[in-house]
Design a protein around this motif. Structure first.
Motif, PDB file in Angstrom:
ATOM      1  N   GLN A  30       0.823  -1.210   0.000  1.00  0.00           N
ATOM      2  CA  GLN A  30       0.000   0.000   0.000  1.00  0.00           C
ATOM      3  C   GLN A  30       0.855   1.257   0.000  1.00  0.00           C
ATOM      4  O   GLN A  30       0.455   2.295  -0.540  1.00  0.00           O
ATOM      5  CB  GLN A  30      -0.938   0.021   1.205  1.00  0.00           C
ATOM      6  N   GLY A  31       2.022   1.177   0.592  1.00  0.00           N
ATOM      7  CA  GLY A  31       2.878   2.356   0.677  1.00  0.00           C
ATOM      8  C   GLY A  31       2.239   3.469   1.492  1.00  0.00           C
ATOM      9  O   GLY A  31       2.332   4.646   1.134  1.00  0.00           O
ATOM     10  N   TRP A  32       1.594   3.079   2.590  1.00  0.00           N
ATOM     11  CA  TRP A  32       0.824   4.048   3.371  1.00  0.00           C
ATOM     12  C   TRP A  32       1.686   5.220   3.840  1.00  0.00           C
ATOM     13  O   TRP A  32       1.234   6.365   3.874  1.00  0.00           O
ATOM     14  CB  TRP A  32       0.181   3.346   4.565  1.00  0.00           C
ATOM     15  N   SER A  33       2.936   4.958   4.175  1.00  0.00           N
ATOM     16  CA  SER A  33       3.808   6.012   4.718  1.00  0.00           C
ATOM     17  C   SER A  33       4.141   7.093   3.696  1.00  0.00           C
ATOM     18  O   SER A  33       4.566   8.187   4.071  1.00  0.00           O
ATOM     19  CB  SER A  33       5.101   5.402   5.267  1.00  0.00           C
ATOM     20  N   ARG A  34       3.960   6.793   2.415  1.00  0.00           N
ATOM     21  CA  ARG A  34       4.299   7.807   1.397  1.00  0.00           C
ATOM     22  C   ARG A  34       3.155   8.786   1.153  1.00  0.00           C
ATOM     23  O   ARG A  34       3.340   9.795   0.471  1.00  0.00           O
ATOM     24  CB  ARG A  34       4.689   7.133   0.080  1.00  0.00           C
ATOM     25  N   PHE A  35       1.953   8.515   1.686  1.00  0.00           N
ATOM     26  CA  PHE A  35       0.864   9.473   1.522  1.00  0.00           C
ATOM     27  C   PHE A  35       1.223  10.760   2.258  1.00  0.00           C
ATOM     28  O   PHE A  35       1.681  10.734   3.406  1.00  0.00           O
ATOM     29  CB  PHE A  35      -0.455   8.917   2.053  1.00  0.00           C
ATOM     30  N   SER A  36       1.002  11.876   1.594  1.00  0.00           N
ATOM     31  CA  SER A  36       1.357  13.170   2.159  1.00  0.00           C
ATOM     32  C   SER A  36       0.260  13.681   3.093  1.00  0.00           C
ATOM     33  O   SER A  36      -0.856  13.151   3.124  1.00  0.00           O
ATOM     34  CB  SER A  36       1.582  14.186   1.039  1.00  0.00           C
ATOM     35  N   ALA A  37       0.594  14.732   3.818  1.00  0.00           N
ATOM     36  CA  ALA A  37      -0.407  15.369   4.676  1.00  0.00           C
ATOM     37  C   ALA A  37      -1.583  15.855   3.841  1.00  0.00           C
ATOM     38  O   ALA A  37      -2.744  15.769   4.273  1.00  0.00           O
ATOM     39  CB  ALA A  37       0.228  16.522   5.440  1.00  0.00           C
ATOM     40  N   GLU A  38      -1.314  16.340   2.644  1.00  0.00           N
ATOM     41  CA  GLU A  38      -2.394  16.785   1.756  1.00  0.00           C
ATOM     42  C   GLU A  38      -3.261  15.611   1.321  1.00  0.00           C
ATOM     43  O   GLU A  38      -4.485  15.742   1.211  1.00  0.00           O
ATOM     44  CB  GLU A  38      -1.836  17.505   0.535  1.00  0.00           C
ATOM     45  N   ASP A  39      -2.643  14.452   1.058  1.00  0.00           N
ATOM     46  CA  ASP A  39      -3.413  13.257   0.700  1.00  0.00           C
ATOM     47  C   ASP A  39      -4.388  12.889   1.817  1.00  0.00           C
ATOM     48  O   ASP A  39      -5.564  12.609   1.572  1.00  0.00           O
ATOM     49  CB  ASP A  39      -2.479  12.079   0.435  1.00  0.00           C
ATOM     50  N   HIS A  40      -3.897  12.872   3.045  1.00  0.00           N
ATOM     51  CA  HIS A  40      -4.753  12.527   4.178  1.00  0.00           C
ATOM     52  C   HIS A  40      -5.849  13.580   4.379  1.00  0.00           C
ATOM     53  O   HIS A  40      -6.981  13.249   4.727  1.00  0.00           O
ATOM     54  CB  HIS A  40      -3.911  12.379   5.448  1.00  0.00           C
ATOM     55  N   GLU A  41      -5.508  14.818   4.152  1.00  0.00           N
ATOM     56  CA  GLU A  41      -6.507  15.882   4.269  1.00  0.00           C
ATOM     57  C   GLU A  41      -7.566  15.743   3.185  1.00  0.00           C
ATOM     58  O   GLU A  41      -8.758  15.984   3.426  1.00  0.00           O
ATOM     59  CB  GLU A  41      -5.823  17.245   4.173  1.00  0.00           C
ATOM     60  N   THR A  42      -7.148  15.361   1.977  1.00  0.00           N
ATOM     61  CA  THR A  42      -8.103  15.117   0.894  1.00  0.00           C
ATOM     62  C   THR A  42      -9.085  14.022   1.297  1.00  0.00           C
ATOM     63  O   THR A  42     -10.300  14.135   1.080  1.00  0.00           O
ATOM     64  CB  THR A  42      -7.371  14.721  -0.397  1.00  0.00           C
ATOM     65  N   TRP A  43      -8.569  12.939   1.894  1.00  0.00           N
ATOM     66  CA  TRP A  43      -9.451  11.873   2.379  1.00  0.00           C
ATOM     67  C   TRP A  43     -10.463  12.422   3.373  1.00  0.00           C
ATOM     68  O   TRP A  43     -11.653  12.143   3.293  1.00  0.00           O
ATOM     69  CB  TRP A  43      -8.639  10.754   3.027  1.00  0.00           C
ATOM     70  N   GLU A  85      -5.019   2.622   6.889  1.00  0.00           N
ATOM     71  CA  GLU A  85      -3.944   1.661   6.634  1.00  0.00           C
ATOM     72  C   GLU A  85      -4.596   0.291   6.559  1.00  0.00           C
ATOM     73  O   GLU A  85      -5.405  -0.081   7.411  1.00  0.00           O
ATOM     74  CB  GLU A  85      -2.917   1.727   7.762  1.00  0.00           C
ATOM     75  N   LEU A  86      -4.290  -0.471   5.508  1.00  0.00           N
ATOM     76  CA  LEU A  86      -5.052  -1.684   5.225  1.00  0.00           C
ATOM     77  C   LEU A  86      -4.904  -2.755   6.296  1.00  0.00           C
ATOM     78  O   LEU A  86      -5.841  -3.520   6.541  1.00  0.00           O
ATOM     79  CB  LEU A  86      -4.657  -2.245   3.852  1.00  0.00           C
ATOM     80  N   PHE A 121      -3.507   4.881  -4.426  1.00  0.00           N
ATOM     81  CA  PHE A 121      -3.373   6.309  -4.714  1.00  0.00           C
ATOM     82  C   PHE A 121      -4.709   6.986  -4.415  1.00  0.00           C
ATOM     83  O   PHE A 121      -5.746   6.334  -4.330  1.00  0.00           O
ATOM     84  CB  PHE A 121      -2.983   6.542  -6.179  1.00  0.00           C
ATOM     85  N   ILE A 122      -4.674   8.316  -4.260  1.00  0.00           N
ATOM     86  CA  ILE A 122      -5.885   9.080  -4.019  1.00  0.00           C
ATOM     87  C   ILE A 122      -5.955  10.232  -5.007  1.00  0.00           C
ATOM     88  O   ILE A 122      -4.924  10.719  -5.487  1.00  0.00           O
ATOM     89  CB  ILE A 122      -5.950   9.593  -2.560  1.00  0.00           C
TER      90      ILE A 122
END
Length: 252
Positions: A24-37, A72-73, A114-115
């Motif tokens: 999944q590469g969860w650690s590579r998601f950025s703060a903006e990615d998490h905020e988008t979610w 995180e899966l 990806f998101i």
């Protein structure tokens, strides 16, 4: 112009559907990615109040998708698997139909790693992790739907082997992806493509120019669909039991 779907590539060293599974590469998601979610989650849960089937609402509370940021899966599976035996795996894009239905038959659901961007909040052609997780996973927490999805995966594998892949893809599209259901005297959203889309969730129920036809397995298997735009018509099932029976039954 609509962009081209990104298709996942198989690892030739792994067998069958497992060849498409990636980290999944969860650690590579950025703060903006998490905020988008978080933006998407808050907006969709508010929008879907009174518009989504009960089983979705119940499942959403059970799997904990609103705990903050992209799930995180491993943690998600720790909640989902004890409920119905399903688990989620990461993939890098759309997988071929044969692999997809084989995954369903194994009680495995593929999740894009990806998101979407902020420019794509209202509508996304290619399914991302928000579509896959928010749209699909709550329904997999329901035992009847979970069992029917596994059986439908088995049907899909069998159908593709005898050249009837188009039928099974249409039935899936008009139920699990873009289906509507009558419940408590109102038409409500079932499909993940609608549940995860702000623009199309509204359009599917409120637009008076949209055609809505009564669902039957035969109609679904014979009705073409658009994968590159909002749908011109939707099929409306008489209830969730009708959808479960269609997924568990033989291909029309």
């Amino acid at each position: 112009m609509f962009k081209t779907f990104h298709h996942a590539e198989a690892d030739p060293q792994l067998p069958g559907w497992q060849a498409y599974v990636v980290d999944q590469g969860w650690s590579r998601f950025s703060a903006e990615d998490h905020e988008t979610w978080d933006i998407l989650y808050a907006r969709q849960t508010k929008l879907l109040t009174g518009r989504i089937v009960r089983r979705f609402k119940e499942g959403l509370g059970q799997v904990g998708l609103g705990e903050g940021g992209i799930p995180e899966l491993g943690r998600l599976n720790a909640k989902l698997h004890p409920l119905t035996g399903w688990r989620c795996v990461a993939v890098a894009g759309l997988v071929p139909d044969e692999a997809f239905f084989a995954m369903l038959a194994a009680r495995v659901f593929p999740i894009g790693n990806f998101i979407r961007t902020r420019a794509e909040l209202d509508y996304l052609e290619e399914p991302d992790c928000f579509h896959d997780l928010f749209g699909h996973v709550p329904m997999l927490a329901d035992q009847a739907v979970a069992d029917a999805m596994q059986r439908f995966g088995e049907t899909g594998v069998e159908a593709i082997a005898v050249g009837e892949g188009d039928k099974v893809a249409r039935l899936y599209w008009h139920t699990i992806e873009f289906g509507l259901v009558r419940e408590d005297g109102a038409v409500r959203i079932l499909g993940a493509g609608l549940a995860s889309s702000f623009g199309e969730a509204l359009k599917s129920l409120d637009d008076p120019t949209i055609e809505r036809r009564r669902f039957s397995p035969e109609a679904a298997a014979a009705t073409p669909y658009r994968h590159d735009a909002m749908q011109p018509l939707y099929l409306v099932a008489d209830g969730m039991d009708a959808v479960v029976a269609a997924l568990e039954g033989p291909l029309p």
